[in-house]
Design an enzyme around this catalytic site. Sequence first.
Site, PDB file in Angstrom:
ATOM      1  N   HIS A 112       0.815  -1.217   0.000  1.00 41.99           N
ATOM      2  CA  HIS A 112       0.000   0.000   0.000  1.00 41.99           C
ATOM      3  C   HIS A 112       0.852   1.272   0.000  1.00 41.99           C
ATOM      4  O   HIS A 112       0.367   2.341  -0.361  1.00 41.99           O
ATOM      5  CB  HIS A 112      -0.981  -0.007   1.181  1.00 41.99           C
ATOM      6  CG  HIS A 112      -0.379   0.298   2.506  1.00 41.99           C
ATOM      7  ND1 HIS A 112      -0.145  -0.666   3.465  1.00 41.99           N
ATOM      8  CD2 HIS A 112       0.037   1.460   3.067  1.00 41.99           C
ATOM      9  CE1 HIS A 112       0.372  -0.106   4.543  1.00 41.99           C
ATOM     10  NE2 HIS A 112       0.498   1.190   4.325  1.00 41.99           N
TER      11      HIS A 112
ATOM     12  N   ASP B 201      -0.227  -7.790   1.742  1.00 43.94           N
ATOM     13  CA  ASP B 201       0.176  -6.386   1.646  1.00 43.94           C
ATOM     14  C   ASP B 201       1.693  -6.259   1.674  1.00 43.94           C
ATOM     15  O   ASP B 201       2.266  -5.458   2.413  1.00 43.94           O
ATOM     16  CB  ASP B 201      -0.461  -5.564   2.770  1.00 43.94           C
ATOM     17  CG  ASP B 201      -0.308  -4.062   2.555  1.00 43.94           C
ATOM     18  OD1 ASP B 201       0.122  -3.661   1.453  1.00 43.94           O
ATOM     19  OD2 ASP B 201      -0.605  -3.296   3.496  1.00 43.94           O
TER      20      ASP B 201
ATOM     21  N   SER C 137       4.854   2.869   7.668  1.00 43.86           N
ATOM     22  CA  SER C 137       4.484   1.630   6.976  1.00 43.86           C
ATOM     23  C   SER C 137       5.650   1.096   6.154  1.00 43.86           C
ATOM     24  O   SER C 137       6.305   1.831   5.418  1.00 43.86           O
ATOM     25  CB  SER C 137       3.288   1.873   6.055  1.00 43.86           C
ATOM     26  OG  SER C 137       2.123   2.118   6.788  1.00 43.86           O
TER      27      SER C 137
END
Length: 394
Positions: free
Chosen positions: A114, A153, A231
């Site tokens: 992402h 992910d 992230s």
Amino acid sequence: MSRWIPCALAMALLAPVGYSAPVAVKPKKKSVEDMVIEANRKISAPRPLAKKLPLTAIEGSRVKVFREARKSVVYISSAALVQDVKTRDFLLVPAGSGTGFVWDEAGHVVTNLHVLMVKDDQGNIRPAADLAVTLADGKTYKTKLIGVSTAYDVAVLQVFAPLKDMRPLPMGSSGDLVVGQSVLAIGNPFGLDHTLTQGIVSALGRQLRTLFDTTVPEVIQTDAAINPGNSGGPLLDSGGRLTGMNTAIAPATGASVGIGFAIPADILRRVVPILIQKGYLERPHLGFEGASPVVAQKLGVQRGVVVSEVEAGGPAAQAGLQGLKKDEAGKAILGDVIVGYQGQRVDTPLQLWSMLEQDLPGATLVFDVVREGKLVKVTIKPGKSKPKAEKPTV
């Protein structure tokens, strides 16, 4: 007669009607507070240094881990290709940023998928048009996306930098983590590079919903501060070993509230080598294809996966799965719509394909199917071969 007029007389002659000369004002007596401030200004001087105490054993260990680990943590920036409304020219504009870490000695960097995604004007999620990776020394290099898994992910980048400048992190296991042990998170929150935060393992075995509507099992929960930009960064144990990849925070405020989540290192150890070798995770061969969301909407289906084609003699056909048919006029007639998989709700084709990546080869798969308005269960035993059409795309 003298041509000069005394100043006082001149002022009187020039003054407007009603003018009166200013009255001398007595200077205001200084307050005690003002006198204190004035006295303190005169004696101000640099403060002497207090004796510095040596770092504690815990602090020294933490500093050492950070100094070594930061060499393996990278800053990832992306750009999106947009069209100027007036000139109709296509331009690259900054789209986002995040964190990644060096995986091996071959120049591979691992991050969250992402981190690399952007939304277009229609709201569709797609990979960024341009990616760059900045190493700890501040130098930026070109990179290419070579492997993706929407199920977990996870994304793998090949970075075209000198291999001597890319140091992989020591590999640890998430299987031996215990609640209460210390962990360290390194990342680039809000674009602030190489930020270190500390916390503990708050819980184990959590389930994390991803941007791609999949659920990652056995996720690590930590109270180490994780914010937007973290992230894709590493979660380390006190010895500097990789135990997870920081991925998400609780959605309450969009910033750290003491609840962060990391994908376990044991999942990365299994998934990343496959992504490097093949670029994607193989799905079981089921022998059917799903219609696009556009086709589904035209058929009046708002949720689920419309089965468009079923391979003759394939696993799905043997299980009785039914695809689209056509009437005498050539109009499509709805067959089966998959709305559940292994007990989990299915909303989109991407969600289903990603779920299929998480199942071990040879497992028997159970689908919840809407057929002629009724909910039925279809059990499919996957085949051995896998057609190219089932290669995942993002």
